[in-house]
Design a protein around this motif. Structure first.
Motif, PDB file in Angstrom:
ATOM      1  N   TYR A   1       0.839  -1.197   0.000  1.00  0.00           N
ATOM      2  CA  TYR A   1       0.000   0.000   0.000  1.00  0.00           C
ATOM      3  C   TYR A   1       0.875   1.249   0.000  1.00  0.00           C
ATOM      4  O   TYR A   1       1.905   1.303   0.686  1.00  0.00           O
ATOM      5  CB  TYR A   1      -0.887   0.037   1.240  1.00  0.00           C
ATOM      6  CG  TYR A   1      -1.797  -1.157   1.392  1.00  0.00           C
ATOM      7  CD1 TYR A   1      -3.093  -1.151   0.867  1.00  0.00           C
ATOM      8  CD2 TYR A   1      -1.367  -2.307   2.061  1.00  0.00           C
ATOM      9  CE1 TYR A   1      -3.939  -2.246   1.009  1.00  0.00           C
ATOM     10  CE2 TYR A   1      -2.193  -3.407   2.206  1.00  0.00           C
ATOM     11  CZ  TYR A   1      -3.478  -3.367   1.679  1.00  0.00           C
ATOM     12  OH  TYR A   1      -4.309  -4.457   1.821  1.00  0.00           O
TER      13      TYR A   1
ATOM     14  N   THR B   1      -3.954   9.260   3.227  1.00  0.00           N
ATOM     15  CA  THR B   1      -4.605   8.394   2.246  1.00  0.00           C
ATOM     16  C   THR B   1      -3.814   7.102   2.062  1.00  0.00           C
ATOM     17  O   THR B   1      -2.583   7.129   2.012  1.00  0.00           O
ATOM     18  CB  THR B   1      -4.727   9.109   0.889  1.00  0.00           C
ATOM     19  OG1 THR B   1      -5.552  10.253   1.035  1.00  0.00           O
ATOM     20  CG2 THR B   1      -5.331   8.195  -0.166  1.00  0.00           C
TER      21      THR B   1
ATOM     22  N   THR C   1      -3.618   3.662  -0.538  1.00  0.00           N
ATOM     23  CA  THR C   1      -4.027   3.113  -1.828  1.00  0.00           C
ATOM     24  C   THR C   1      -3.248   1.833  -2.081  1.00  0.00           C
ATOM     25  O   THR C   1      -2.024   1.807  -1.918  1.00  0.00           O
ATOM     26  CB  THR C   1      -3.749   4.109  -2.966  1.00  0.00           C
ATOM     27  OG1 THR C   1      -4.287   5.394  -2.626  1.00  0.00           O
ATOM     28  CG2 THR C   1      -4.374   3.625  -4.266  1.00  0.00           C
TER      29      THR C   1
ATOM     30  N   LEU D   1      -0.691   1.668  -8.966  1.00  0.00           N
ATOM     31  CA  LEU D   1      -1.684   1.777  -7.909  1.00  0.00           C
ATOM     32  C   LEU D   1      -3.064   1.362  -8.411  1.00  0.00           C
ATOM     33  O   LEU D   1      -3.323   1.352  -9.624  1.00  0.00           O
ATOM     34  CB  LEU D   1      -1.748   3.216  -7.392  1.00  0.00           C
ATOM     35  CG  LEU D   1      -0.553   3.723  -6.597  1.00  0.00           C
ATOM     36  CD1 LEU D   1      -0.703   5.212  -6.325  1.00  0.00           C
ATOM     37  CD2 LEU D   1      -0.410   2.966  -5.277  1.00  0.00           C
TER      38      LEU D   1
ATOM     39  N   PRO E   1      -6.386   2.990  -7.995  1.00  0.00           N
ATOM     40  CA  PRO E   1      -7.036   4.206  -7.480  1.00  0.00           C
ATOM     41  C   PRO E   1      -8.375   3.953  -6.821  1.00  0.00           C
ATOM     42  O   PRO E   1      -8.774   4.677  -5.894  1.00  0.00           O
ATOM     43  CB  PRO E   1      -7.184   5.073  -8.736  1.00  0.00           C
ATOM     44  CG  PRO E   1      -6.154   4.562  -9.681  1.00  0.00           C
ATOM     45  CD  PRO E   1      -6.048   3.099  -9.416  1.00  0.00           C
TER      46      PRO E   1
ATOM     47  N   THR F   1      -9.096   1.796  -4.773  1.00  0.00           N
ATOM     48  CA  THR F   1      -8.957   1.332  -3.385  1.00  0.00           C
ATOM     49  C   THR F   1      -8.602   2.463  -2.427  1.00  0.00           C
ATOM     50  O   THR F   1      -8.468   2.237  -1.220  1.00  0.00           O
ATOM     51  CB  THR F   1      -7.863   0.253  -3.295  1.00  0.00           C
ATOM     52  OG1 THR F   1      -6.583   0.853  -3.586  1.00  0.00           O
ATOM     53  CG2 THR F   1      -8.122  -0.889  -4.274  1.00  0.00           C
ATOM     54  N   ALA F   2      -8.414   3.662  -2.933  1.00  0.00           N
ATOM     55  CA  ALA F   2      -7.967   4.773  -2.090  1.00  0.00           C
ATOM     56  C   ALA F   2      -8.990   5.106  -1.014  1.00  0.00           C
ATOM     57  O   ALA F   2     -10.199   5.163  -1.273  1.00  0.00           O
ATOM     58  CB  ALA F   2      -7.698   6.000  -2.957  1.00  0.00           C
TER      59      ALA F   2
END
Length: 543
Positions: free
Chosen positions: A139, A158, A160, A169, A171, A173-174
């Motif tokens: 992460y 934050t 992610t 990444l 995004p 999952t942010a």
């Protein structure tokens, strides 16, 4: 053995510390100085050796045009899957509502390199770190920058998920893990997992005298699931104004092979003028933000506590399993420029040392004159950190200018706004080379000697220049034979080269004072200066 703080003196901010087997590594911010990211290693947390920087190519880092104190903010070093991972931010704007930062990732199987070309990750915020969970998932954890004027700029932490298959990444999952406390300015996050808990360490309060390190924890990585530690903050000096170390916070946690715990953080050591109230002014940190290490113990409720109290200690017990590390006993340095590359303590601004700046080797450093010391694009300057409050630095320069627009000499430099130098130039009225001392104070440029500039005799092939820094003030000297030096009667206030002074009027105040060599040719003809050597000698405090 005892850890004597700071362990890394002079501009070594935002330490990211890890352990790989029996060796500890620290990565520090470098901002607009090149090469990017400063690395050190140790086996005892007491003695540290400098390693080659991981970002040494323009393909990894191009800061041409970056503002002062832009560039590399708070790199994160980690180790997993048999390799080192380095996440770093390149910040393109320091003033105003925007930062325009980009986060990158490079990797290496050996800490000494080679390091890969970067993968561009995102631009959500700076101070990004990579958390490797024990289930194999990774992460990105980062400060979140909010440019909207009706929101607080520091918009929580934050998280992610990072997909190692695509090296990108996810995004979608942010989520925001934590908004921080009422202290605000939450940044510099790192996550650690211990006894089933996820611990989030983050800096708050800004990086000046109200700076602190806060801790929160959660059993999950769900949105806003983290609870703050009772008795928070974990570390800070806002209420210990008389302690030797100030500004502590923003760092990283590490365990030893035998199960002890330590925390590396930035710190600073202010000094005061005699007429200043020590609690009102708080002081001037000419050495910038340095690195300290504190010992940590865990209380019965599973919260980390700094041994000796949250203000920290100047001297800290080294790990019981420490392996004594051989490191230089002194930071003194003498460089005769025999090698064909600059040593690890030399830095340039924004871009690497190239033929446009000059050449090195064979017993001299040749600098080709480019822009002024205010220039963000073309600058011939090589410099090293101030690492002590009292030191002498000396060089010998051969320079044959034919215009007042051509200058070369010895500089003490904070950023494009605040610097000074003693330099050789041309006086067209007297038709001779002269030595001048000048200072730039927030772009108020002052030539101190003017028509009384010191004449360089025609017989003098070279000029020796020396600076004597004595904590609060510094002055320049010159010689025509290298043995008999004359002090130039200009006493300069060192506070102009401090984070605290720059912070009064500029938002990028994150580095520290440097001493170095520079050549300027504003006429555009590329006049060259040959520097025979550079000598840096530290003196005990009080001399």
């Amino acid at each position: 053995m005892k850890i004597s703080n700071p362990v890394l003196t002079g501009f070594h901010a935002d330490p990211s510390m890890i352990r790989v087997e029996d060796t500890y590594y620290i990565a520090n911010s470098t901002f607009d100085w090149f090469p990017g990211v400063r690395l050190h290693e140790s086996k005892d947390l007491v003695h540290w050796n400098t390693l080659p920087s991981p970002l040494s190519r323009v393909s990894q880092l191009d800061m041409r045009g970056n503002p002062s104190s832009g560039g590399i903010w708070a790199p994160d070093l980690s180790y997993a899957d048999g390799k080192f991972w380095l996440v770093y931010t390149d910040v393109k704007i320091t003033e105003g509502s925007f930062k325009d930062c980009v986060n990158y990732l490079v990797t290496a199987t050996d800490i000494r390199g080679p390091w890969s070309d970067p993968i561009r990750i995102n631009g959500v915020g700076f101070d990004s770190s990579l958390f490797h969970d024990d289930d194999g998932r990774k992460y990105l954890v980062q400060q979140t920058w909010d440019f909207r004027e009706y929101h607080h700029a520091f918009n929580g932490i934050t998280l992610t998920e990072f997909d190692t298959a695509t090296m990108r990444l996810k995004p979608e999952t942010a989520r925001t893990l934590w908004d921080g406390t009422a202290v605000k300015v939450v940044e510099g996050p790192h996550i650690y997992k211990k006894d089933g808990w996820y611990y989030l360490f983050a800096a708050e309060g800004g990086t000046m005298y109200e700076h602190q390190e806060s801790v929160a924890r959660s059993k999950t990585l769900d949105e806003r699931s983290f609870e703050v530690m009772p008795g928070n903050p974990f570390l800070g000096n806002y209420d210990t104004p008389d302690f030797y170390l100030q500004k502590q916070g923003h760092g990283a946690l590490v365990d030893t092979p035998s199960g002890e715990w330590y925390y590396a953080s930035l710190c600073a050591r202010p000094w005061h003028h005699d007429i200043e109230p020590v609690h009102g002014v708080r002081g001037w940190c000419t050495l910038g933000r340095e690195t300290s290490i504190q010992k940590v113990e865990w209380d019965e409720d599973g919260w980390p506590r700094v041994v000796g109290g949250r203000g920290g200690q100047r001297y800290v017990e080294a790990p019981k399993d420490a392996i004594e590390t051989v490191a230089p006993e002194s930071r003194d340095e003498h460089d005769e420029f025999e090698a064909d590359a600059l040593g690890v303590n030399w830095n340039t601004l924004r871009v690497p040392f190239t033929e446009a700046m000059g050449s090195v080797g064979g017993g001299k450093l040749t600098l080709r004159g480019q822009g002024s010391l205010c220039n963000l694009f073309e600058l011939s300057l090589v410099a090293r950190r101030w690492q002590a409050f009292n030191f002498d630095a000396e060089t010998k320069v051969e320079f044959d200018p034919n215009s007042y627009m051509q200058m070369a000499g010895l500089t003490n430099y904070y950023n494009t706004l605040c610097w000074s130098w003693a330099f050789v130039t041309w006086d067209e009225k007297r038709e001779t080379r002269v030595i001048e001392v000048a200072q730039n104070d927030f772009d108020q440029y002052t030539s101190f000697l003017k028509d009384e500039a010191i004449v360089v005799p025609p017989s003098a092939k070279a000029v020796w220049l020396r600076v004597k820094v004595r904590t609060k003030y510094y002055s320049y000297e010159y010689s025509f034979d290298g043995e008999n030096f004359t002090e130039i009667p200009v006493k300069l206030d060192a506070k102009l080269l401090s984070d605290d002074y720059v912070n009064q009027r500029y938002g990028g105040f994150f580095t520290g004072a440097f001493v170095g060599l520079a050549c300027v040719d504003l006429s555009g003809y590329g006049a060259t200066a040959d520097f025979d050597h550079f000598d840096y000698r530290e003196l005990p405090d009080g001399e």
